[in-house]
Motif scaffolding. Structure first.
Motif, PDB file in Angstrom:
ATOM      1  N   ALA A  51      -4.308   7.028  -7.524  1.00 54.86           N
ATOM      2  CA  ALA A  51      -4.578   7.984  -6.318  1.00 54.86           C
ATOM      3  C   ALA A  51      -6.142   8.084  -6.423  1.00 54.86           C
ATOM      4  O   ALA A  51      -6.614   8.342  -5.245  1.00 54.86           O
ATOM      5  CB  ALA A  51      -3.933   9.395  -6.727  1.00 54.86           C
ATOM      6  N   LYS A  52      -6.856   8.156  -7.486  1.00 56.68           N
ATOM      7  CA  LYS A  52      -8.282   8.191  -7.500  1.00 56.68           C
ATOM      8  C   LYS A  52      -9.090   7.010  -6.764  1.00 56.68           C
ATOM      9  O   LYS A  52     -10.048   7.251  -6.104  1.00 56.68           O
ATOM     10  CB  LYS A  52      -8.794   8.458  -8.661  1.00 56.68           C
ATOM     11  N   GLN A  53      -8.240   5.981  -6.766  1.00 51.71           N
ATOM     12  CA  GLN A  53      -8.676   4.830  -6.051  1.00 51.71           C
ATOM     13  C   GLN A  53      -8.285   4.789  -4.416  1.00 51.71           C
ATOM     14  O   GLN A  53      -8.502   3.705  -3.833  1.00 51.71           O
ATOM     15  CB  GLN A  53      -8.349   3.441  -6.688  1.00 51.71           C
ATOM     16  N   GLY A  54      -7.480   5.731  -4.081  1.00 43.99           N
ATOM     17  CA  GLY A  54      -7.359   5.670  -2.594  1.00 43.99           C
ATOM     18  C   GLY A  54      -5.641   5.347  -2.468  1.00 43.99           C
ATOM     19  O   GLY A  54      -5.217   5.310  -1.026  1.00 43.99           O
ATOM     20  N   VAL A  55      -4.966   5.204  -3.352  1.00 39.14           N
ATOM     21  CA  VAL A  55      -3.688   4.729  -3.039  1.00 39.14           C
ATOM     22  C   VAL A  55      -2.838   5.896  -2.639  1.00 39.14           C
ATOM     23  O   VAL A  55      -2.675   6.995  -3.527  1.00 39.14           O
ATOM     24  CB  VAL A  55      -3.170   3.948  -4.388  1.00 39.14           C
TER      25      VAL A  55
END
Length: 104
Positions: A51-55
């Motif tokens: 999630a932190k990587q934008g997924v």
């Protein structure tokens, strides 16, 4: 593109692990409850990192379920996995996966 994603899901570490011989353990294997807690902790870290990587949440969920299904079919076969999913659908409909947000 869709085929590439399915191939990646089929090639999960879990599915690959099914073909490897089980190593003999010299210590007591973890209990089922200890394994579940470890998995829960690992999945939470994985989801948080992705999630932190934008997924997006929907992508994470879909890919996680797809990878798990490929691994279950590889280990237990189509019919057993389908029966498990039928039971799982009943559990979802019965609210077993719902939660109430905690009020502070």
């Amino acid at each position: 593109m869709v085929r590439e994603i399915k191939e990646m899901a089929m090639d999960t570490a879990l599915a690959r692990k099914l073909d490897e011989p089980v190593e003999s353990m010299t210590v007591e294997p973890p209990t089922n409850e200890e394994q579940r807690k470890l998995c829960f902790d690992l999945f939470n870290r994985y989801w948080e990192g992705a999630a932190k990587q934008g997924v997006e949440f929907e992508v994470l969920g879909t890919m996680s379920v797809s990878a798990a299904l490929f691994a279950l079919v590889a280990k237990y076969g189509i019919e057993t996995t389908a029966e498990f999913l039928d039971d799982l659908a009943k559990s979802v409909r019965n609210g077993e996966f719902s939660f109430q947000a905690k009020k502070n």
